[in-house]
Enzyme design. Structure first.
Site, PDB file in Angstrom:
ATOM      1  N   LYS A  86       0.991  -1.769   0.019  1.00  0.00           N
ATOM      2  CA  LYS A  86      -0.224  -0.075   0.217  1.00  0.00           C
ATOM      3  C   LYS A  86       0.905   1.328  -0.014  1.00  0.00           C
ATOM      4  O   LYS A  86       1.304   1.457   0.626  1.00  0.00           O
ATOM      5  CB  LYS A  86      -1.551   0.036   1.679  1.00  0.00           C
ATOM      6  CG  LYS A  86      -2.080   0.714   1.056  1.00  0.00           C
ATOM      7  CD  LYS A  86      -2.309   2.527   0.322  1.00  0.00           C
ATOM      8  CE  LYS A  86      -2.517   3.124   1.734  1.00  0.00           C
ATOM      9  NZ  LYS A  86      -1.775   4.493   1.921  1.00  0.00           N
ATOM     10  N   GLU A 136       8.752   1.718  10.757  1.00  0.00           N
ATOM     11  CA  GLU A 136       9.826   2.436  11.140  1.00  0.00           C
ATOM     12  C   GLU A 136       9.099   3.596  10.856  1.00  0.00           C
ATOM     13  O   GLU A 136       7.854   4.034  10.225  1.00  0.00           O
ATOM     14  CB  GLU A 136      10.484   2.178  10.468  1.00  0.00           C
ATOM     15  CG  GLU A 136      10.794   0.709   9.448  1.00  0.00           C
ATOM     16  CD  GLU A 136      11.861   0.542  10.858  1.00  0.00           C
ATOM     17  OE1 GLU A 136      12.588   1.484  10.624  1.00  0.00           O
ATOM     18  OE2 GLU A 136      12.384  -1.231  10.670  1.00  0.00           O
ATOM     19  N   GLU A 172       9.016  15.933  15.269  1.00  0.00           N
ATOM     20  CA  GLU A 172       8.612  15.760  13.806  1.00  0.00           C
ATOM     21  C   GLU A 172       8.643  16.409  13.111  1.00  0.00           C
ATOM     22  O   GLU A 172       6.940  16.897  12.846  1.00  0.00           O
ATOM     23  CB  GLU A 172       8.609  14.810  13.789  1.00  0.00           C
ATOM     24  CG  GLU A 172       9.623  14.229  12.331  1.00  0.00           C
ATOM     25  CD  GLU A 172       9.308  12.549  11.918  1.00  0.00           C
ATOM     26  OE1 GLU A 172       8.040  12.449  11.789  1.00  0.00           O
ATOM     27  OE2 GLU A 172      10.196  12.187  11.680  1.00  0.00           O
TER      28      GLU A 172
HETATM   29  P1  NAD Z   1       1.728   8.717   7.555  1.00  0.00           P
HETATM   30  O1  NAD Z   1       1.919   7.931   9.006  1.00  0.00           O
HETATM   31  O2  NAD Z   1       1.068   9.689   7.331  1.00  0.00           O
HETATM   32  O3  NAD Z   1       1.697   7.362   6.249  1.00  0.00           O
HETATM   33  C1  NAD Z   1       1.813   6.379   5.912  1.00  0.00           C
HETATM   34  C2  NAD Z   1       1.698   5.771   5.376  1.00  0.00           C
HETATM   35  O4  NAD Z   1      -0.091   4.639   6.344  1.00  0.00           O
HETATM   36  C3  NAD Z   1       0.514   5.739   3.878  1.00  0.00           C
HETATM   37  O5  NAD Z   1       0.639   4.968   2.655  1.00  0.00           O
HETATM   38  C4  NAD Z   1      -0.281   5.972   4.950  1.00  0.00           C
HETATM   39  O6  NAD Z   1      -1.398   6.449   3.122  1.00  0.00           O
HETATM   40  C5  NAD Z   1      -0.603   5.278   5.876  1.00  0.00           C
HETATM   41  N1  NAD Z   1      -1.974   5.602   6.520  1.00  0.00           N
HETATM   42  C6  NAD Z   1      -2.716   7.012   6.875  1.00  0.00           C
HETATM   43  N2  NAD Z   1      -3.961   6.557   7.929  1.00  0.00           N
HETATM   44  C7  NAD Z   1      -3.691   4.698   8.100  1.00  0.00           C
HETATM   45  C8  NAD Z   1      -4.615   4.506   9.135  1.00  0.00           C
HETATM   46  N3  NAD Z   1      -5.019   4.795  10.310  1.00  0.00           N
HETATM   47  N4  NAD Z   1      -4.270   2.924   9.175  1.00  0.00           N
HETATM   48  C9  NAD Z   1      -3.164   2.244   8.726  1.00  0.00           C
HETATM   49  N5  NAD Z   1      -2.332   4.012   7.726  1.00  0.00           N
HETATM   50  C10 NAD Z   1      -2.849   4.784   7.529  1.00  0.00           C
HETATM   51  O7  NAD Z   1       3.080   8.866   7.139  1.00  0.00           O
HETATM   52  P2  NAD Z   1       3.473   9.737   6.004  1.00  0.00           P
HETATM   53  O8  NAD Z   1       3.280  11.316   6.111  1.00  0.00           O
HETATM   54  O9  NAD Z   1       3.200   9.425   4.630  1.00  0.00           O
HETATM   55  O10 NAD Z   1       5.944   9.502   6.244  1.00  0.00           O
HETATM   56  C11 NAD Z   1       5.900  10.586   6.960  1.00  0.00           C
HETATM   57  C12 NAD Z   1       6.437   9.499   8.037  1.00  0.00           C
HETATM   58  O11 NAD Z   1       7.662   8.420   8.001  1.00  0.00           O
HETATM   59  C13 NAD Z   1       7.021  10.833   9.248  1.00  0.00           C
HETATM   60  O12 NAD Z   1       7.008  10.169  10.753  1.00  0.00           O
HETATM   61  C14 NAD Z   1       8.454   9.393   9.443  1.00  0.00           C
HETATM   62  O13 NAD Z   1       9.643   9.712   9.949  1.00  0.00           O
HETATM   63  C15 NAD Z   1       7.793   8.931   8.708  1.00  0.00           C
HETATM   64  N6  NAD Z   1       9.486   7.291   8.248  1.00  0.00           N
HETATM   65  C16 NAD Z   1       9.966   7.218   9.034  1.00  0.00           C
HETATM   66  C17 NAD Z   1      11.264   6.098   8.602  1.00  0.00           C
HETATM   67  C18 NAD Z   1      11.876   4.998   9.336  1.00  0.00           C
HETATM   68  O14 NAD Z   1      12.460   4.110   8.154  1.00  0.00           O
HETATM   69  N7  NAD Z   1      12.094   5.046  10.475  1.00  0.00           N
HETATM   70  C19 NAD Z   1      11.338   6.607   6.821  1.00  0.00           C
HETATM   71  C20 NAD Z   1      10.686   7.364   6.345  1.00  0.00           C
HETATM   72  C21 NAD Z   1       9.425   7.921   6.751  1.00  0.00           C
END
Ligand code: NAD
Length: 495
Positions: free
Chosen positions: A190, A265, A397
């Site tokens: 996804k 992650e 963040e």
């Molecule tokens: P996000 O949590 O908003 O979304 C991540 C994914 O989850 C997307 O595909 C989104 O559609 C999905 N999602 C959203 N709501 C959901 C729900 N209720 N249930 C299940 N899935 C859902 O994060 P983002 O804005 O896409 O990415 C930024 C974040 O990712 C930052 O916090 C960043 O630090 C983190 N990140 C972490 C790593 C790591 O390896 N630790 C790497 C890259 C990014």
């Protein structure tokens, strides 16, 4: 041929973009027929209408993945056969380097110089790395009573759902599907609704490479398909990269459904500590700028808290500002651009609201504004604040090009500030003293610690993940395979 801005613009003008889901070996519209608009952050224009997956699509993808797993069409192959197919897939990603990089740049606003050198080759390399590993690792014969033979083996876990973010769309996805597929699982990916295009495209390449139907599926959509996958009773494992808030929900969904394995992650607020005995302040300043301004600061490992010793602060901040000026937002399709567009309007407004909060409580040293507005896209200049460790911008963040500079006087104070965070993804220390380096590295509560560098060692050999609310489990390295396998003890009585 030199690939100029004109080359990429021409290519973009004729690019055909697939927006359908990929389920059971074929592209399909969402069962509801619904789509969402996928816009480019470069100019705010429509790139594609993308299938907006919902329950019927998720159920179809999980059912296809389950059928493929149970039929052993993939898990039952010899490891070296899976290796050969995965290597073909990675080869196809490399053959389609320009197309995939262009899609990634148009979709996520990342500079084309980065997508061609880091994101797409990095994803291919990840698949190659796990493909190469999988026919070389075996189980154990455990010590046992004389009348027994005891085997400890790893088996694929079954149906793995991977829910990933938008900052490194194809790369973060590959860190999940690379080891999961190598281990013999079926995958439902996804991608983020902000950047679904490369995931959709490589699904077709997976089929061309010989990955059987149902083994690799892609269901785009907003949060909904992610939630449905996390709640699904027939998903065995959910590997998530994204925000800490959504990570917390995913754990709850697993608890409400089938206790699927959940690997997270998550976010970070990583400290980058410059000691007064740092041997090369120029290098440290360049690295500190790169740590927060590379990829527009949309980095989970961003060195977003720069801790500088008071004795060198003024000198260091001057060097930092000079280094930061080399990150001027430009057209991501121009190979000379080092800083591209913020992924979308929502993220742009989020970052700008943090900048407003910063102006209210901290001293602005550089930047602080939206730029290139006439492009229709979303660009923010490198921004630096001199701030207290407990300021909002220094604790939360931001996921954008905003750096908090914090002053300290002693090693103990630096460690205390560095560890005073809900996150623990990464940290760095700059010092010429070996003892200080090791002692500080030991004291920092983070999954990765760099000494006299930042963000280095980007190959596959090092586990990557966080302490505390930066998550659990590790991507990359052979340890990643632990997430996608179950351990089995088999005891055979001989007499
Ligand atoms: P996000 O949590 O908003 O979304 C991540 C994914 O989850 C997307 O595909 C989104 O559609 C999905 N999602 C959203 N709501 C959901 C729900 N209720 N249930 C299940 N899935 C859902 O994060 P983002 O804005 O896409 O990415 C930024 C974040 O990712 C930052 O916090 C960043 O630090 C983190 N990140 C972490 C790593 C790591 O390896 N630790 C790497 C890259 C990014």
């Amino acid at each position: 041929m030199e690939k100029t801005l004109a080359y990429w613009q021409d290519k973009a003008a004729t690019l055909s973009i697939e927006g359908r889901a990929f389920i059971d070996g074929e592209y399909r519209h969402a069962a509801s027929g619904r789509t969402f608009d996928c816009l480019s952050p470069i100019d705010g224009k429509l790139l594609a209408k993308v299938a907006d997956g919902a329950a019927e699509d998720v159920n179809a993808a999980v059912a296809a993945a389950r059928r493929a797993f149970d039929s052993r069409v993939w898990s039952g192959l010899n490891p070296r056969q899976r290796k050969a197919i995965l290597l073909r897939w990675a080869g196809l990603m490399r053959e389609h380097l320009d197309e995939l990089s262009l899609l990634e740049t148009l979709d996520a606003g990342k500079p084309i110089g980065d997508t061609t050198s880091v994101d797409v080759p990095g994803a291919a390399y990840c698949v190659e790395w796990f493909a190469e590993a999988i026919d070389k690792i075996g189980g154990e014969v455990a010590p046992a009573d004389h009348h027994l033979v005891g085997l400890v083996t790893r088996e694929p876990i079954g149906v793995v759902a991977a829910v990933v973010p938008w900052n490194f769309p194809i790369l973060m996805a590959s860190w999940k599907f690379g080891p999961a597929l190598a281990a013999g699982n079926s995958v439902v990916l996804k991608p983020s609704e902000k950047s679904p295009l490369t995931a959709i495209r490589i699904a077709q390449l997976a089929r061309e490479a010989g990955i059987p139907a149902g083994v690799f599926n892609v269901v785009p959509g907003a949060g909904e398909p992610g939630k449905l996958l996390a709640l699904h009773p027939d998903v065995d494992c959910l590997a998530f990269t994204g925000s800490t808030n959504v990570g917390k929900l995913i754990m709850q969904y697993a608890g409400q459904s089938n206790l699927k394995r959940v690997w997270l992650e998550l976010g970070g607020k990583s400290p980058n500590i410059v000691m007064p005995d740092c041997a090369d302040l120029d290098r440290a300043a360049n690295a500190a700028a790169g740590a927060i301004f590379y990829n527009m600061g949309e980095m989970c490992t961003a060195g977003s808290r720069l801790l500088v010793h008071r004795d060198i602060k003024d000198v260091f901040v001057d060097k930092l500002i000079a280094a930061a000026r080399s990150y001027t937002p430009g057209n991501p399709l121009d190979p000379k651009t080092s800083m591209g567009a913020i992924v979308d309007q929502v993220q742009l407004e989020r970052v700008l609201s943090y900048i407003e909060a910063g102006r209210a409580e901290s001293k602005l040293l550089l930047g602080g504004g939206r730029v290139k507005q006439e492009s229709g896209g979303y660009y923010i200049e490198p921004t630096i604040f001199d701030t207290a460790p407990n300021a909002k911008i220094a604790r939360e963040e931001i996921f954008g090009p905003v750096l908090s500079v914090i002053t300290f006087d002693t090693v103990e104070e630096a460690i205390r500030i560095a560890n005073d965070s809900e996150y623990g993804l990464a940290a760095a220390v700059w010092t010429a003293n070996l003892t200080t380096a090791h002692e500080m590295a030991r004291s920092l509560r983070a999954g990765t610690v760099w000494v006299n560098c930042y963000d280095e060692g980007g190959d596959m050999n090092f586990p990557f993940g966080g302490y505390k609310q930066s998550g659990n489990g590790r991507d990359k390295s052979l340890h990643a395979l632990e997430k996608y396998t179950e351990l089995k003890s088999t005891l055979v009585r001989l007499r």
